[in-house]
Each structure stands twice: as structure tokens, then as C-alpha cells.
Design a protein around this motif. Sequence first.
Motif, short mmCIF file in Angstrom:
data_model
loop_
_atom_site.label_atom_id
_atom_site.label_comp_id
_atom_site.label_asym_id
_atom_site.label_seq_id
_atom_site.Cartn_x
_atom_site.Cartn_y
_atom_site.Cartn_z
N MET A 1 89.98 91.29 -127.73
CA MET A 1 88.73 91.19 -128.46
C MET A 1 87.67 90.55 -127.58
O MET A 1 87.85 89.42 -127.11
CB MET A 1 88.94 90.36 -129.72
N SER A 2 86.57 91.27 -127.35
CA SER A 2 85.59 90.75 -126.41
C SER A 2 84.17 91.17 -126.74
O SER A 2 83.32 91.22 -125.87
CB SER A 2 85.94 91.22 -124.99
N ASP A 3 83.88 91.50 -128.01
CA ASP A 3 82.55 91.94 -128.37
C ASP A 3 81.59 90.77 -128.46
O ASP A 3 81.96 89.61 -128.31
CB ASP A 3 82.58 92.75 -129.66
N ALA A 4 80.31 91.10 -128.74
CA ALA A 4 79.27 90.07 -128.78
C ALA A 4 79.54 89.05 -129.88
O ALA A 4 79.28 87.85 -129.71
CB ALA A 4 77.91 90.72 -128.96
N LEU A 5 80.04 89.52 -131.04
CA LEU A 5 80.33 88.60 -132.15
C LEU A 5 81.39 87.57 -131.73
O LEU A 5 81.27 86.38 -132.04
CB LEU A 5 80.81 89.39 -133.37
N PHE A 6 82.40 88.04 -131.03
CA PHE A 6 83.45 87.13 -130.57
C PHE A 6 82.90 86.11 -129.58
O PHE A 6 83.20 84.92 -129.67
CB PHE A 6 84.58 87.93 -129.91
N ASN A 8 79.80 85.00 -129.22
CA ASN A 8 78.94 84.04 -129.92
C ASN A 8 79.76 83.08 -130.78
O ASN A 8 79.46 81.88 -130.85
CB ASN A 8 77.92 84.78 -130.79
N SER A 9 80.79 83.61 -131.42
CA SER A 9 81.66 82.76 -132.26
C SER A 9 82.42 81.75 -131.41
O SER A 9 82.61 80.60 -131.82
CB SER A 9 82.65 83.64 -133.04
N TYR A 10 82.84 82.17 -130.24
CA TYR A 10 83.53 81.27 -129.30
C TYR A 10 82.60 80.12 -128.92
O TYR A 10 82.99 78.94 -128.91
CB TYR A 10 83.96 82.05 -128.07
N SER A 240 86.83 85.20 -136.08
CA SER A 240 88.08 84.45 -136.27
C SER A 240 88.21 83.29 -135.28
O SER A 240 88.79 82.25 -135.61
CB SER A 240 89.29 85.38 -136.14
N ILE A 241 87.66 83.42 -134.07
CA ILE A 241 87.76 82.34 -133.09
C ILE A 241 86.99 81.11 -133.56
O ILE A 241 87.37 79.97 -133.27
CB ILE A 241 87.25 82.82 -131.70
N LEU A 242 85.89 81.32 -134.30
CA LEU A 242 85.14 80.19 -134.86
C LEU A 242 85.95 79.47 -135.91
O LEU A 242 86.07 78.23 -135.90
CB LEU A 242 83.82 80.70 -135.46
N PHE A 243 86.55 80.23 -136.83
CA PHE A 243 87.36 79.61 -137.87
C PHE A 243 88.63 78.98 -137.29
O PHE A 243 89.13 77.98 -137.83
CB PHE A 243 87.72 80.64 -138.94
N LEU A 244 89.14 79.56 -136.20
CA LEU A 244 90.29 78.95 -135.54
C LEU A 244 89.92 77.57 -135.00
O LEU A 244 90.70 76.62 -135.15
CB LEU A 244 90.79 79.84 -134.40
N SER A 245 88.77 77.46 -134.38
CA SER A 245 88.33 76.16 -133.85
C SER A 245 88.21 75.13 -134.96
O SER A 245 88.69 74.00 -134.83
CB SER A 245 86.98 76.32 -133.13
#
Length: 337
Positions: A1-6, A8-10, A240-245
Amino acid sequence: MSDALFQNSYYIGNNFNCILYGVELVLYTMTMQKLLSHKTRRTRPDRFFIFFSTANLILITIYVAVQSVFGEEMWIVNADFPGGQGAYLEEFAAVWYQTMGTTASVALNLLSDGLLIYRCFIVWSDVRVVIVPGLLYLATLALGIVELWASGAPHDDFFAGLAANLGLSYYATSIGLNVLVTCLITGRIMTIARTSNKYLGAEISQTYVGVAAIIIESALPYTLSGIAFLVSYGMDSGISILFLSIYVMFTCVSPQMLVLRVVEGRAWRRNQLTDASTTLNFSSNGLPGASDYTNSTATRSAVVGDGGIHVHLQTTRKGDRSLEDVGKFAVSSDGSI
């Protein structure tokens, strides 16, 4: 997963990591000040909470540092990587320090879930209640080890392939455990609250069965953030990476809030709701002998047992240090006396 949303969420997730890490530092400092300020010899629970809090801080520090370093490498140091940030992520998602960060988060999860199960036992005072959570805990341990193996394999990705499928199973089991234990603790506290508010008053019961008690004792933020992550992770969403953090940070912050509440003496203790003393002013109202109790001191104790709440009232006569029993009564779990 490497799109713009990911991407920015990271980035936003790393900022939340820093904010909540600051909260953790404050909670840790308050906890250690309380534990280390004891003049008497430290008890076994004190030593356990010192170890638990320090281990939590070390593990969350590793996780936050890893996420920050990887973001720096991806966005700044290797900004001109062929294919861009997405290609860098796919190439180095399993780098050794990312695996170390994932290991820290899994270990943190196991520590936090263990404490939550123990607090569930304390609130219920019945080992049968924690049998199912205990089995789920063992399943979480096994799935966590397999997940670390899969996500740490060369050129593997936590958010894709076998690692993602195993990760979904791992987090579903772990968060399912969180939801179950949270519901058990919340249900128990709310049941006791209805009885204690009626017979003991809000002043005594609020500390142990109020809103703060429910949120902290049940680690509610930890569970809710886990549900948000699990849903987004299952949908393969970039957010999901944001919620994971947030979830991993609350894996540390929520237990630390609970530990601080325990060391301050405001947490639920086994078989005991509260011991409190209040000063009551009795007027004679023309009753024979009632003047003997004017401005007397009343001690009110409440103990939670398997049968309900047992209350003991005592008074001290004015000008007399001796205690006289006013009465004892028990309030059953259904509200009868």
C-alpha cells in the motif's frame, strides 16, 4: 500500500505518535514519583508497577522512534528513490528496525492485555470470568509470533500479502479480547454503581464507579481505537496506518492511566469498594438521648463481596472517643437489604 492517502496518513500518524508520547511521559513521571516517594519499604505490587511502567515506556519509545526514522528515510533521505516513496516503502517495509518496531508493538500489546485481564479479575473477583479472555490471550500470543515472522521476511509488507492476512487474524483476536474484557469490566462497574449510588450516595461511589472509573478501568480508548484500526485494516484502506498509530499509542497510554489510578489509591480494589469517613451533624429534634449524638462523627464503610455491598456504620459520641455501632446491613446485588 503506497497511495497518497497512505502517505498522508503515515505522516499524520507520526504527529499523533509524538503528541501521545508526550502524554505517556507525563503519566510515567507522575506514576514513578508516586511509587518512589513511598517512605516505607516498597511492596511487591509497587515493584511490579515500576517494572511494568518502565517496560511500557521502553517499548513505546522503540515504536515511536522506528516510525519517525522510517518516515525520515522515506520522505527526506531517499526523496529521489526510483519510483518515489511508494517504491521505497515496498522495498524496505521489512527492514530490520521496522521488524523491531513491530515486535515492540506486539510485546506492548501482550503486556497491556495481561494487565486488562488481571483488572477484570479484580473487578469481578471470580476466576471463571477470565477463562475465555485467558484463552484469547494465548491465541494472541501465538498469532503475534507468526505475524512477526511473516512481516519480517525479506521484501514482505505488513499491509500486503500473507503478512496482511495473518495481521488481520492477529488484530481481530487481540481487539476481540479487548472488547470482551472492556464489556465485562464496564458491565460490572455499572451494576455496582446502581446499588452503591442508591445506598451509599454519590460522594462515596463516584470515585470507584463514576465515568472516569469506567473509562480508565476498562481501557475504553484502547478498545475503541483498536476497533477503528481493525475496520480500516480489514477494508485495506490507506488510513489504517493512522489508526494503527493511535491504537499502538493507546496500548501504552491507557494501561499507564490505569496504573497511575491504582498507585494513587483510586482504582477498584479486590472485594472492596471504599472505606470512607464523613462527619454528620445530628439534631436532637426533641428525641430522648439524641443530644448525646449532636455533632458526632460517623464512620461509614462499604465492602463489595459476592453477595452485594455490606455497610457498617459507627458513631463517636461528643466528648467521648469510644465508638458505638449504629448498625450494619447488606445490600444484595438485586438491591434488596
